[in-house]
Design a protein around this motif. Structure first.
Motif, mmCIF file in Angstrom:
data_model
loop_
_atom_site.group_PDB
_atom_site.id
_atom_site.type_symbol
_atom_site.label_atom_id
_atom_site.label_comp_id
_atom_site.label_asym_id
_atom_site.label_seq_id
_atom_site.Cartn_x
_atom_site.Cartn_y
_atom_site.Cartn_z
ATOM 1 N N SER A 236 0.828 -1.208 0.000
ATOM 2 C CA SER A 236 0.000 0.000 0.000
ATOM 3 C C SER A 236 0.861 1.256 0.000
ATOM 4 O O SER A 236 0.589 2.213 -0.728
ATOM 5 C CB SER A 236 -0.916 -0.003 1.226
ATOM 6 O OG SER A 236 -1.676 1.176 1.287
ATOM 7 N N TRP A 255 -7.212 -3.339 -3.584
ATOM 8 C CA TRP A 255 -8.299 -2.635 -2.886
ATOM 9 C C TRP A 255 -9.160 -3.609 -2.086
ATOM 10 O O TRP A 255 -9.650 -3.272 -1.011
ATOM 11 C CB TRP A 255 -9.159 -1.890 -3.898
ATOM 12 C CG TRP A 255 -8.491 -0.679 -4.487
ATOM 13 C CD1 TRP A 255 -7.451 0.022 -3.947
ATOM 14 C CD2 TRP A 255 -8.808 -0.020 -5.712
ATOM 15 N NE1 TRP A 255 -7.103 1.065 -4.766
ATOM 16 C CE2 TRP A 255 -7.918 1.066 -5.858
ATOM 17 C CE3 TRP A 255 -9.752 -0.249 -6.713
ATOM 18 C CZ2 TRP A 255 -7.950 1.917 -6.952
ATOM 19 C CZ3 TRP A 255 -9.793 0.606 -7.806
ATOM 20 C CH2 TRP A 255 -8.912 1.683 -7.928
ATOM 21 N N THR A 261 -6.105 1.395 1.440
ATOM 22 C CA THR A 261 -5.673 1.766 0.094
ATOM 23 C C THR A 261 -6.867 2.179 -0.752
ATOM 24 O O THR A 261 -6.788 3.130 -1.542
ATOM 25 C CB THR A 261 -4.935 0.595 -0.575
ATOM 26 O OG1 THR A 261 -3.924 0.104 0.303
ATOM 27 C CG2 THR A 261 -4.284 1.026 -1.872
ATOM 28 N N LEU A 262 -7.985 1.466 -0.611
ATOM 29 C CA LEU A 262 -9.202 1.827 -1.344
ATOM 30 C C LEU A 262 -9.694 3.203 -0.908
ATOM 31 O O LEU A 262 -10.046 4.045 -1.748
ATOM 32 C CB LEU A 262 -10.277 0.766 -1.103
ATOM 33 C CG LEU A 262 -11.675 1.076 -1.646
ATOM 34 C CD1 LEU A 262 -11.641 1.300 -3.154
ATOM 35 C CD2 LEU A 262 -12.649 -0.046 -1.285
ATOM 36 N N ILE A 303 -16.610 -3.320 -2.916
ATOM 37 C CA ILE A 303 -15.875 -2.082 -3.186
ATOM 38 C C ILE A 303 -16.852 -0.929 -3.390
ATOM 39 O O ILE A 303 -16.658 0.180 -2.880
ATOM 40 C CB ILE A 303 -14.960 -2.256 -4.419
ATOM 41 C CG1 ILE A 303 -13.827 -3.237 -4.101
ATOM 42 C CG2 ILE A 303 -14.385 -0.914 -4.863
ATOM 43 C CD1 ILE A 303 -12.856 -3.434 -5.240
#
Length: 598
Positions: A236, A255, A261-262, A303
């Motif tokens: 990351s 992600w 990180t997302l 996500i």
């Protein structure tokens, strides 16, 4: 490995295989001798024994994989660690592809996912050190001698070593889970954790990108196939610092593994858009598409839920900021386009919007292009009445029920913001038809700009929106030419707060004005004059430019329709030129003075 094994199954693993145990001392003596002198005779002896050594390492690997724990293996073969260590530091041994690969596999086999004692913890530390040093160190004396003798530059040597290590690691992680066939056999998935640990110092190496991508995209078919937290953290950090380049699918997988990180990717998109509020609609679409987030959201509902929650919070905090709303609209449009490309593999859209009012979800998500234009008015009337009924029911509650009601109203508004293509269609219909039954369309437009009705604020805005429509309808209806000055003055006055009424939302009135100006049959000079007068009197040049960019974006995206596209785009271009000249002539002092008066 499970500690609960029947006694009959342990009969075959009560001790090392005779050949493994019997030859261990022989190979230990050889490793010591090879490491003490670097002479032609030593090199010749090493070369002569490499094939036999590979066979022994293969037997050793089979034995490691049948023993239930690393501690048990080390207990039965106490010299094993020393042997592997000496062989790993011998460049003549590790230069052989087969021997090197088997050595790595033995190390991975000894790595414990959940070390249960000091022996296994110490073994893990040593294995990580060996793997990292073999991949990254350049000061090994034996390796330096070998490079000098072979005439290979150090950079080329270490690059080849790294490439071979990556290839061996990548081949190993492709193996399927082996724990289902034999409960006594160590699961091959346990090597995934060791492999990810070994990759920590390699995350910034371009040569390791295929291996990193393979690790991230490996199906999670076994609980033992978890990736190291240190690996994910290093990955990351490297990706955020732009020192690591990954393929698109590897980024999506990152992600999935790393929530931070997302979140950083979504916040970066928000920052890039909000830091440049004057960006063109085309530029915003490009930024959103290049972020890869719409595609990732279409592929993975989990996500989308995270991204949508960040947008939801940002919209609340920004109190309906137009740039935030434009970004959410653009993102949703790109997302729906990616979903359409995945059909029928994509899950139901209802799974992506669990908090939205289900009664209006599908009608709002339906694109205007998916139905004939003559059906738009009926569709919008139904949407408006459904949303109005929902808000009235929820806003009548009190106490805790009122809190839940306001949340439901917000979710309905949030969905309307995401599906603002229908808002734009309603504005177009208001600007092109002398609608007698315009109430539902005006209510929908007002709700979009004023979702809350505290102190009957939305009700007052609805009345003023009706007044604005009347003025505009009179200004752009033939035969008045030139347009009556008093109506232009009254229209501009609606943008300024009065003693007993708030100012009408600039984006609402400008969206109405621009749709009349673009789609009416009045001469172009009439449209530009009205726009120039209202903007000059209100001082809201940027707000007008933003509304015009939004209209252009919707037209280009096909959310609105016009049978005379060439004429419409020529009128938009002329209106843009008018606003551009006004922006250039508008002094900062004038802008500040108008801001204080509004």
């Amino acid at each position: 490995m499970s500690l609960l094994q029947p006694a009959i199954q342990l009969q075959h693993t009560t001790g090392p295989l005779p050949s493994v145990q019997g030859e261990l001392q022989f190979w230990m003596d050889k490793a010591v001798a090879w490491g003490q002198a670097d002479s032609p005779d030593t090199q010749r002896d090493t070369s002569l024994h490499l094939r036999r050594l590979s066979s022994y390492l293969q037997e050793l690997l089979s034995h490691i994989n049948t023993v239930r724990s690393t501690a048990e293996t080390m207990k039965r073969l106490p010299l094993l660690g020393q042997l592997l260590g000496r062989l790993c530091w011998n460049p003549h041994v590790t230069a052989d592809d087969t021997s090197r690969g088997l050595l790595f596999q033995c190390l991975w086999g000894l790595y414990s996912e959940d070390p249960c004692d000091a022996v296994e913890r110490k073994a893990n530390q040593w294995i990580r050190k060996v793997l990292c040093q073999l991949s990254t160190e350049e000061d090994d004396a034996a390796a330096q001698k070998l490079m000098k003798r072979m005439g290979v530059p150090p950079k080329e040597y270490h690059l080849k070593v790294l490439t071979k290590m990556v290839a061996a690691l990548q081949g190993n992680i492709g193996k399927s889970c082996s724990s289902l066939g034999n409960i006594n056999q160590r699961c091959s998935c346990e090597s995934i954790l060791a492999t990810s640990e070994a990759c920590v110092p390699l995350v910034s190496c371009p040569e390791a990108a295929p291996l990193i991508g393979a690790l991230l995209q490996r199906p999670a078919t076994c609980v033992r196939a978890a990736l190291s937290e240190d690996f994910l953290e290093a990955l990351s950090s490297a990706f955020s610092s732009k020192v690591l380049s990954l393929e698109d699918q590897a980024v999506v997988s990152l992600w999935i593994h790393s929530l931070s990180t997302l979140e950083e990717a979504v916040l970066s998109l928000l920052e890039s858009v909000l830091s440049n509020p004057g960006s063109t609609p085309q530029r915003m679409v490009q930024q959103v598409s290049q972020s890869l987030l719409p595609k990732a959201c279409a592929q993975h509902c989990s996500i989308f839920l995270v991204v949508n929650d960040i947008f939801r919070s940002t919209l609340k905090q920004s109190e309906g900021n137009n740039s935030v709303k434009s970004l959410i609209q653009t993102f949703t449009s790109c997302f729906l386009r990616e979903v359409a490309l995945l059909q029928p593999q994509c899950v139901s859209l209802k799974a992506f919007f669990p908090q939205s009012p289900q009664s209006v979800l599908v009608p709002l998500l339906t694109l205007p292009s998916e139905m004939p234009p003559e059906a738009w008015r009926h569709h919008l009337n139904w949407l408006s009445s459904s949303l109005q009924r929902l808000t009235e029911e929820e806003e009548e509650g009190d106490g805790r029920s009122s809190t839940r009601g306001h949340q439901r109203v917000f979710e309905a508004w949030f969905l309307l913001v995401q599906c603002a293509h229908w808002v734009q269609v309603s504005v177009q219909l208001l600007g092109t038809n002398g609608l007698e039954d315009r109430g539902p369309l005006l209510w929908l437009l007002t709700f979009y700009h004023h979702p809350t009705n505290r102190g009957h604020h939305r009700d007052l805005q609805l009345v003023q929106a009706g007044e604005a429509w009347h003025h505009l309808h009179a200004l752009f209806s033939p035969p008045p030419h030139p347009p009556p000055a008093y109506r232009q003055q009254l229209l501009a006055g609606l943008l300024s707060p009065g003693p007993q009424r708030p100012a009408l939302c600039p984006s609402l009135i400008f969206s109405l004005l621009l749709n009349f100006a673009v789609f009416s049959q009045q001469p172009l000079s009439c449209s530009t004059q009205v726009l120039h007068t209202v903007v000059r009197r209100s001082g809201l040049v940027e707000e007008a430019a933003c509304a015009l960019r939004s209209l252009e974006l919707r037209l280009n995206a096909g959310s609105c329709s016009s049978s005379d596209a060439t004429r419409v785009h020529l009128r938009i271009e002329a209106l843009q030129n008018t606003l551009t000249h006004m922006q250039a002539a508008w002094s900062p002092a004038e802008s500040q003075a108008h801001t204080h008066t509004l």
